[in-house]
Design a protein around this motif. Structure first.
Motif, PDB file in Angstrom:
ATOM      1  N   LEU A 132       0.831  -1.209   0.000  1.00  0.00           N
ATOM      2  CA  LEU A 132       0.000   0.000   0.000  1.00  0.00           C
ATOM      3  C   LEU A 132       0.865   1.259   0.000  1.00  0.00           C
ATOM      4  O   LEU A 132       0.539   2.244  -0.677  1.00  0.00           O
ATOM      5  CB  LEU A 132      -0.958  -0.003   1.188  1.00  0.00           C
ATOM      6  CG  LEU A 132      -2.103  -1.009   1.099  1.00  0.00           C
ATOM      7  CD1 LEU A 132      -2.863  -1.073   2.419  1.00  0.00           C
ATOM      8  CD2 LEU A 132      -3.039  -0.681  -0.052  1.00  0.00           C
ATOM      9  N   GLN A 133       1.972   1.228   0.741  1.00  0.00           N
ATOM     10  CA  GLN A 133       2.902   2.369   0.743  1.00  0.00           C
ATOM     11  C   GLN A 133       3.444   2.592  -0.672  1.00  0.00           C
ATOM     12  O   GLN A 133       3.539   3.736  -1.140  1.00  0.00           O
ATOM     13  CB  GLN A 133       4.067   2.124   1.713  1.00  0.00           C
ATOM     14  CG  GLN A 133       3.664   2.091   3.164  1.00  0.00           C
ATOM     15  CD  GLN A 133       3.527   3.468   3.783  1.00  0.00           C
ATOM     16  OE1 GLN A 133       3.534   4.492   3.119  1.00  0.00           O
ATOM     17  NE2 GLN A 133       3.370   3.488   5.093  1.00  0.00           N
ATOM     18  N   LEU A 134       3.804   1.511  -1.359  1.00  0.00           N
ATOM     19  CA  LEU A 134       4.292   1.635  -2.739  1.00  0.00           C
ATOM     20  C   LEU A 134       3.211   2.174  -3.668  1.00  0.00           C
ATOM     21  O   LEU A 134       3.486   2.996  -4.547  1.00  0.00           O
ATOM     22  CB  LEU A 134       4.782   0.276  -3.255  1.00  0.00           C
ATOM     23  CG  LEU A 134       6.132  -0.198  -2.740  1.00  0.00           C
ATOM     24  CD1 LEU A 134       6.389  -1.651  -3.186  1.00  0.00           C
ATOM     25  CD2 LEU A 134       7.238   0.706  -3.251  1.00  0.00           C
ATOM     26  N   ALA A 135       1.989   1.699  -3.480  1.00  0.00           N
ATOM     27  CA  ALA A 135       0.880   2.181  -4.311  1.00  0.00           C
ATOM     28  C   ALA A 135       0.684   3.682  -4.127  1.00  0.00           C
ATOM     29  O   ALA A 135       0.443   4.408  -5.100  1.00  0.00           O
ATOM     30  CB  ALA A 135      -0.400   1.418  -3.970  1.00  0.00           C
ATOM     31  N   ILE A 136       0.816   4.149  -2.898  1.00  0.00           N
ATOM     32  CA  ILE A 136       0.664   5.586  -2.634  1.00  0.00           C
ATOM     33  C   ILE A 136       1.805   6.368  -3.279  1.00  0.00           C
ATOM     34  O   ILE A 136       1.599   7.463  -3.802  1.00  0.00           O
ATOM     35  CB  ILE A 136       0.565   5.848  -1.120  1.00  0.00           C
ATOM     36  CG1 ILE A 136      -0.775   5.349  -0.611  1.00  0.00           C
ATOM     37  CG2 ILE A 136       0.754   7.325  -0.792  1.00  0.00           C
ATOM     38  CD1 ILE A 136      -0.923   5.346   0.887  1.00  0.00           C
ATOM     39  N   LYS A 137       3.014   5.809  -3.279  1.00  0.00           N
ATOM     40  CA  LYS A 137       4.127   6.489  -3.952  1.00  0.00           C
ATOM     41  C   LYS A 137       3.856   6.617  -5.442  1.00  0.00           C
ATOM     42  O   LYS A 137       4.226   7.605  -6.067  1.00  0.00           O
ATOM     43  CB  LYS A 137       5.435   5.735  -3.709  1.00  0.00           C
ATOM     44  CG  LYS A 137       5.996   5.944  -2.329  1.00  0.00           C
ATOM     45  CD  LYS A 137       7.309   5.232  -2.150  1.00  0.00           C
ATOM     46  CE  LYS A 137       7.804   5.414  -0.729  1.00  0.00           C
ATOM     47  NZ  LYS A 137       9.043   4.676  -0.475  1.00  0.00           N
ATOM     48  N   ARG A 138       3.229   5.601  -6.013  1.00  0.00           N
ATOM     49  CA  ARG A 138       2.910   5.631  -7.448  1.00  0.00           C
ATOM     50  C   ARG A 138       1.778   6.613  -7.754  1.00  0.00           C
ATOM     51  O   ARG A 138       1.772   7.248  -8.795  1.00  0.00           O
ATOM     52  CB  ARG A 138       2.505   4.245  -7.941  1.00  0.00           C
ATOM     53  CG  ARG A 138       3.577   3.215  -7.829  1.00  0.00           C
ATOM     54  CD  ARG A 138       4.508   3.310  -9.019  1.00  0.00           C
ATOM     55  NE  ARG A 138       5.442   2.204  -8.984  1.00  0.00           N
ATOM     56  CZ  ARG A 138       6.742   2.341  -9.056  1.00  0.00           C
ATOM     57  NH1 ARG A 138       7.269   3.530  -9.176  1.00  0.00           N
ATOM     58  NH2 ARG A 138       7.521   1.302  -9.027  1.00  0.00           N
ATOM     59  N   ASN A 139       0.808   6.683  -6.842  1.00  0.00           N
ATOM     60  CA  ASN A 139      -0.333   7.567  -7.059  1.00  0.00           C
ATOM     61  C   ASN A 139      -0.745   8.184  -5.719  1.00  0.00           C
ATOM     62  O   ASN A 139      -1.660   7.700  -5.066  1.00  0.00           O
ATOM     63  CB  ASN A 139      -1.499   6.789  -7.684  1.00  0.00           C
ATOM     64  CG  ASN A 139      -2.659   7.690  -8.043  1.00  0.00           C
ATOM     65  OD1 ASN A 139      -2.600   8.905  -7.847  1.00  0.00           O
ATOM     66  ND2 ASN A 139      -3.710   7.110  -8.567  1.00  0.00           N
ATOM     67  N   PRO A 140      -0.064   9.270  -5.313  1.00  0.00           N
ATOM     68  CA  PRO A 140      -0.317   9.878  -4.001  1.00  0.00           C
ATOM     69  C   PRO A 140      -1.733  10.422  -3.820  1.00  0.00           C
ATOM     70  O   PRO A 140      -2.186  10.601  -2.694  1.00  0.00           O
ATOM     71  CB  PRO A 140       0.693  11.021  -3.923  1.00  0.00           C
ATOM     72  CG  PRO A 140       1.657  10.804  -5.024  1.00  0.00           C
ATOM     73  CD  PRO A 140       0.991   9.928  -6.040  1.00  0.00           C
TER      74      PRO A 140
END
Length: 159
Positions: A37-45
């Motif tokens: 989920l942290q990576l997903a947020i980095k991809r699409n904040p």
């Protein structure tokens, strides 16, 4: 790739990461789910759903301060979405930050009035979807009930 295509590629990656995180969480691999989920947020904040999922996962694992930070960011990024408002309002009352919770309830009530066109000539009536309006009203009710039952001397100011 052009800028538009790069955005779509990052967003697709974020969606895939979020799906993998859900599968990991369902399999009991919460630490992996959190990282995904942290990576997903980095991809699409700006993805409200993913950040909201992460905040819930963090709350489930006791990372209350970090979860609160994500919820506060969501409230600022997505002022028309009542879901993070509701969750933050609940969290504030659970943490016994009654003064801030009360201020937050007043702000939500004002936002509801503005978004429904009751207090502003520049806003369009009905801008806030009924589901979001209902969720925000629930949050206000939660705060009102918490304040009504809070011990008078238990007033705690926020950090």
């Amino acid at each position: 790739l052009g800028k538009g295509n790069q955005w779509f590629a990052r967003n697709d990656q974020a969606v895939q990461l979020a799906q993998q995180a859900r599968a990991a969480e369902e399999s009991g691999r919460e630490a992996e789910a959190e990282k995904l989920l942290q990576l997903a947020i980095k991809r699409n904040p700006a993805d409200c759903d993913v950040r909201l999922e992460l905040s819930e996962l963090l709350l489930d694992h006791g990372s209350v301060d970090e979860a609160e930070g994500h919820l506060r960011k969501l409230v600022v990024q997505n002022p028309g979405d009542a879901r993070p408002m509701v969750r933050l309002a609940e969290l504030l009352t659970q943490r016994r930050y009654f003064s801030e919770a009360e201020q937050f309830a007043d702000a939500m009530a004002s936002a509801l009035n503005l978004m429904s066109g009751r207090s502003s000539s520049t806003s369009r009536p009905g801008v806030l979807a009924p589901r979001k309006r209902a969720a925000a009203n629930v949050a206000i009710g939660v705060i009102d009930r918490a304040l009504a039952t809070a011990p008078i001397n238990a007033e705690k100011s926020s950090p």
